[in-house]
Design a protein around this motif. Sequence first.
Motif, PDB file in Angstrom:
ATOM      1  N   LEU A 163      -9.640  11.739  21.663  1.00  0.00           N
ATOM      2  CA  LEU A 163      -8.425  12.094  21.047  1.00  0.00           C
ATOM      3  C   LEU A 163      -7.173  10.865  21.695  1.00  0.00           C
ATOM      4  CD1 LEU A 163      -6.534  13.809  19.366  1.00  0.00           C
ATOM      5  CD2 LEU A 163      -6.255  15.265  21.453  1.00  0.00           C
ATOM      6  N   ASP A 164      -6.395  10.462  20.546  1.00  0.00           N
ATOM      7  CA  ASP A 164      -5.667   9.071  21.113  1.00  0.00           C
ATOM      8  C   ASP A 164      -4.374   9.216  20.424  1.00  0.00           C
ATOM      9  OD1 ASP A 164      -5.216   6.563  21.971  1.00  0.00           O
ATOM     10  OD2 ASP A 164      -6.799   5.608  20.742  1.00  0.00           O
ATOM     11  N   TRP A 165      -3.506   8.474  20.566  1.00  0.00           N
ATOM     12  CA  TRP A 165      -1.907   8.388  20.489  1.00  0.00           C
ATOM     13  C   TRP A 165      -1.723   7.185  19.892  1.00  0.00           C
ATOM     14  CZ3 TRP A 165      -4.055   8.271  25.648  1.00  0.00           C
ATOM     15  CH2 TRP A 165      -4.070   6.872  26.124  1.00  0.00           C
ATOM     16  N   GLU A 166      -0.676   7.136  18.936  1.00  0.00           N
ATOM     17  CA  GLU A 166      -0.140   6.064  18.269  1.00  0.00           C
ATOM     18  C   GLU A 166       1.176   6.148  17.956  1.00  0.00           C
ATOM     19  OE1 GLU A 166      -2.236   4.209  15.060  1.00  0.00           O
ATOM     20  OE2 GLU A 166      -4.313   4.886  15.888  1.00  0.00           O
ATOM     21  N   VAL A 167       2.339   5.636  18.723  1.00  0.00           N
ATOM     22  CA  VAL A 167       3.646   5.492  18.378  1.00  0.00           C
ATOM     23  C   VAL A 167       3.910   4.775  17.029  1.00  0.00           C
ATOM     24  CG1 VAL A 167       4.142   3.661  19.900  1.00  0.00           C
ATOM     25  CG2 VAL A 167       5.886   5.162  19.076  1.00  0.00           C
ATOM     26  N   GLU A 168       4.551   5.079  16.168  1.00  0.00           N
ATOM     27  CA  GLU A 168       4.846   4.310  15.041  1.00  0.00           C
ATOM     28  C   GLU A 168       6.091   4.574  14.234  1.00  0.00           C
ATOM     29  OE1 GLU A 168       1.421   4.598  11.992  1.00  0.00           O
ATOM     30  OE2 GLU A 168      -0.031   4.514  13.623  1.00  0.00           O
ATOM     31  N   LEU A 169       6.835   3.357  13.611  1.00  0.00           N
ATOM     32  CA  LEU A 169       7.667   3.499  12.980  1.00  0.00           C
ATOM     33  C   LEU A 169       7.393   4.279  11.465  1.00  0.00           C
ATOM     34  CD1 LEU A 169      10.757   2.710  12.069  1.00  0.00           C
ATOM     35  CD2 LEU A 169       9.686   0.662  11.004  1.00  0.00           C
ATOM     36  N   GLY A 170       8.170   5.187  11.011  1.00  0.00           N
ATOM     37  CA  GLY A 170       7.968   5.870   9.909  1.00  0.00           C
ATOM     38  C   GLY A 170       8.938   5.666   8.644  1.00  0.00           C
ATOM     39  N   ILE A 171       8.488   5.421   7.650  1.00  0.00           N
ATOM     40  CA  ILE A 171       9.529   5.114   6.593  1.00  0.00           C
ATOM     41  C   ILE A 171       9.499   6.370   5.780  1.00  0.00           C
ATOM     42  CG2 ILE A 171      10.061   3.713   4.552  1.00  0.00           C
ATOM     43  CD1 ILE A 171       7.888   1.336   5.577  1.00  0.00           C
ATOM     44  N   VAL A 172      10.725   6.636   5.357  1.00  0.00           N
ATOM     45  CA  VAL A 172      10.929   7.868   4.333  1.00  0.00           C
ATOM     46  C   VAL A 172      11.594   7.447   2.991  1.00  0.00           C
ATOM     47  CG1 VAL A 172      12.136   9.941   3.840  1.00  0.00           C
ATOM     48  CG2 VAL A 172      11.501   9.497   6.359  1.00  0.00           C
ATOM     49  N   ILE A 173      10.671   7.539   2.028  1.00  0.00           N
ATOM     50  CA  ILE A 173      11.402   7.218   0.670  1.00  0.00           C
ATOM     51  C   ILE A 173      12.259   7.988   0.216  1.00  0.00           C
ATOM     52  CG2 ILE A 173      10.502   6.817  -1.643  1.00  0.00           C
ATOM     53  CD1 ILE A 173       9.091   4.776   0.109  1.00  0.00           C
ATOM     54  N   GLY A 174      13.256   7.290  -0.405  1.00  0.00           N
ATOM     55  CA  GLY A 174      14.542   7.964  -0.810  1.00  0.00           C
ATOM     56  C   GLY A 174      14.410   8.280  -2.474  1.00  0.00           C
ATOM     57  N   THR A 175      13.961   7.178  -3.183  1.00  0.00           N
ATOM     58  CA  THR A 175      14.156   7.267  -4.572  1.00  0.00           C
ATOM     59  C   THR A 175      12.656   6.675  -4.888  1.00  0.00           C
ATOM     60  OG1 THR A 175      15.106   5.151  -4.689  1.00  0.00           O
ATOM     61  CG2 THR A 175      16.393   6.966  -5.018  1.00  0.00           C
ATOM     62  N   ALA A 176      12.177   7.132  -6.109  1.00  0.00           N
ATOM     63  CA  ALA A 176      11.011   6.800  -6.762  1.00  0.00           C
ATOM     64  C   ALA A 176      10.789   5.478  -6.846  1.00  0.00           C
ATOM     65  CB  ALA A 176      10.461   7.687  -7.899  1.00  0.00           C
ATOM     66  N   ALA A 177       9.553   5.035  -6.464  1.00  0.00           N
ATOM     67  CA  ALA A 177       9.280   3.569  -6.568  1.00  0.00           C
ATOM     68  C   ALA A 177       7.921   3.362  -7.327  1.00  0.00           C
ATOM     69  CB  ALA A 177       9.223   2.986  -5.235  1.00  0.00           C
ATOM     70  N   LEU A 178       7.787   2.139  -8.240  1.00  0.00           N
ATOM     71  CA  LEU A 178       6.703   1.966  -9.007  1.00  0.00           C
ATOM     72  C   LEU A 178       6.895   0.553  -9.387  1.00  0.00           C
ATOM     73  CD1 LEU A 178       3.921   3.008 -10.164  1.00  0.00           C
ATOM     74  CD2 LEU A 178       5.107   3.480 -12.412  1.00  0.00           C
TER      75      LEU A 178
ATOM     76  N   SER B  58       3.748   0.394  -3.860  1.00  0.00           N
ATOM     77  CA  SER B  58       4.309   0.994  -5.373  1.00  0.00           C
ATOM     78  C   SER B  58       3.359   0.169  -6.631  1.00  0.00           C
ATOM     79  CB  SER B  58       5.517   0.533  -5.359  1.00  0.00           C
ATOM     80  OG  SER B  58       5.942  -0.810  -5.644  1.00  0.00           O
ATOM     81  N   GLU B  59       2.555  -0.954  -6.283  1.00  0.00           N
ATOM     82  CA  GLU B  59       1.712  -1.649  -7.157  1.00  0.00           C
ATOM     83  C   GLU B  59       0.581  -0.653  -7.393  1.00  0.00           C
ATOM     84  OE1 GLU B  59      -1.106  -5.328  -7.161  1.00  0.00           O
ATOM     85  OE2 GLU B  59       0.122  -5.312  -5.655  1.00  0.00           O
ATOM     86  N   PHE B  60       0.083   0.238  -6.554  1.00  0.00           N
ATOM     87  CA  PHE B  60      -0.999   1.071  -6.713  1.00  0.00           C
ATOM     88  C   PHE B  60      -0.473   2.469  -7.005  1.00  0.00           C
ATOM     89  CE2 PHE B  60      -2.075  -2.159  -3.601  1.00  0.00           C
ATOM     90  CZ  PHE B  60      -2.742  -3.076  -4.518  1.00  0.00           C
ATOM     91  N   MET B  61       0.665   2.915  -6.779  1.00  0.00           N
ATOM     92  CA  MET B  61       1.018   4.242  -6.840  1.00  0.00           C
ATOM     93  C   MET B  61       2.544   4.451  -6.880  1.00  0.00           C
ATOM     94  SD  MET B  61      -0.130   5.057  -3.029  1.00  0.00           S
ATOM     95  CE  MET B  61      -1.305   3.954  -3.307  1.00  0.00           C
ATOM     96  N   ARG B  62       2.856   5.646  -7.428  1.00  0.00           N
ATOM     97  CA  ARG B  62       4.394   5.871  -7.574  1.00  0.00           C
ATOM     98  C   ARG B  62       4.473   6.605  -6.391  1.00  0.00           C
ATOM     99  NH1 ARG B  62       8.311   7.855 -11.553  1.00  0.00           N
ATOM    100  NH2 ARG B  62       9.486   9.276 -10.680  1.00  0.00           N
ATOM    101  N   LEU B  63       5.480   5.795  -5.626  1.00  0.00           N
ATOM    102  CA  LEU B  63       5.773   6.354  -4.378  1.00  0.00           C
ATOM    103  C   LEU B  63       7.256   7.481  -4.490  1.00  0.00           C
ATOM    104  CD1 LEU B  63       6.401   3.294  -2.237  1.00  0.00           C
ATOM    105  CD2 LEU B  63       4.563   5.062  -2.239  1.00  0.00           C
ATOM    106  N   GLU B  64       7.165   8.601  -4.035  1.00  0.00           N
ATOM    107  CA  GLU B  64       7.922   9.639  -4.419  1.00  0.00           C
ATOM    108  C   GLU B  64       8.972  10.043  -3.300  1.00  0.00           C
ATOM    109  OE1 GLU B  64       7.941  11.229  -7.157  1.00  0.00           O
ATOM    110  OE2 GLU B  64       5.854  10.789  -8.025  1.00  0.00           O
ATOM    111  N   PRO B  65      10.264  10.521  -3.763  1.00  0.00           N
ATOM    112  CA  PRO B  65      11.273  10.794  -2.612  1.00  0.00           C
ATOM    113  C   PRO B  65      10.700  11.823  -1.669  1.00  0.00           C
ATOM    114  CG  PRO B  65      12.027  11.017  -4.877  1.00  0.00           C
ATOM    115  CD  PRO B  65      10.743  10.744  -5.107  1.00  0.00           C
ATOM    116  N   GLY B  66      10.991  11.464  -0.260  1.00  0.00           N
ATOM    117  CA  GLY B  66      10.542  12.189   0.725  1.00  0.00           C
ATOM    118  C   GLY B  66       9.179  11.669   1.255  1.00  0.00           C
ATOM    119  N   ASP B  67       8.290  10.976   0.611  1.00  0.00           N
ATOM    120  CA  ASP B  67       7.144  10.367   0.990  1.00  0.00           C
ATOM    121  C   ASP B  67       7.071   9.541   2.381  1.00  0.00           C
ATOM    122  OD1 ASP B  67       5.951  11.355  -1.150  1.00  0.00           O
ATOM    123  OD2 ASP B  67       5.346   9.409  -1.979  1.00  0.00           O
ATOM    124  N   LEU B  68       6.330  10.076   3.046  1.00  0.00           N
ATOM    125  CA  LEU B  68       6.163   9.050   4.680  1.00  0.00           C
ATOM    126  C   LEU B  68       5.313   8.312   4.849  1.00  0.00           C
ATOM    127  CD1 LEU B  68       7.435   9.453   7.649  1.00  0.00           C
ATOM    128  CD2 LEU B  68       5.481  11.124   8.032  1.00  0.00           C
TER     129      LEU B  68
END
Length: 285
Positions: free
Chosen positions: A121-136, A228-238
Amino acid sequence: MKLLRVGREGSEIPCMLDDTGTARDVSPLVADFTPQTIPLLADTLGNTDPTTLEAVETAGARIGTPMTQPRNIYCIGLNYSDHAAEAGMDIPEEPILFNKASGTFCAPNDPILYSPKMSKLDWEVELGIVIGTAALNVERENALDHVLGYTVVNDVSERSWQLERGGQWAKGKGFPNFCPTGPWIVTGDEVADARALPMWLDVNGQRMQSGNTNTMIFDVATIVSYLSEFMRLEPGDLICTGTPPGVGAGMKPPVWLGPGDNVSLGIDGLGEQQQRVVNLSEVAA
């Protein structure tokens, strides 16, 4: 804005912090921070004086996830040049993408669950991005327009499942509570440069990870545009953007988490988390 949710699981109060760090109840203005309300937050809360809202006591209170369940959790692997070197792997030419199961999403200080079938079991600190508006199919120069803000994530991983059981990385990334998130979402206007953020992680008080987002191979705008080239990013996606060196798998010999271990981590300006590793049997109904 710094957005957070305070209270028992399922009964959290949506809040924003004022300039003194006091949490203020925004529920009269927005019922909760959800994929449906996130695109409206700039208009709903952007010009609100937090001091006009009721204060919420946070001392001793549970800090919940900074938003409700995201539709999608995406992750970028080997996105720090110094972590790739630690792992002895080539720097990727394109972002490496994998998903975390929805059940991994949990509050920043919720326990890390330990199954008797785990061994690495391992750990990883990471920066998270929260999407605000849909992106495609958004171009890189416009990608940040679709970002609500940033948060702290611990991309918890069971390495034996990830690397020794065949198939994709998702096996080692998908266990419940493997994605502690928060304490806050800090909106992009408060983050001067997302590629200059010091970050750290301690295990039982010992510093394991000490890095900076300036060693990211693919920056935030590139990641959002690319996905966003491959999928529609939705509001709230992490989107979890990768980790600097110092993970347990990179130690010589490797170091793994076990029941009773305490993990603390943080990113400058984005807040801190703390988790305790507990046996699954202690929390299972």
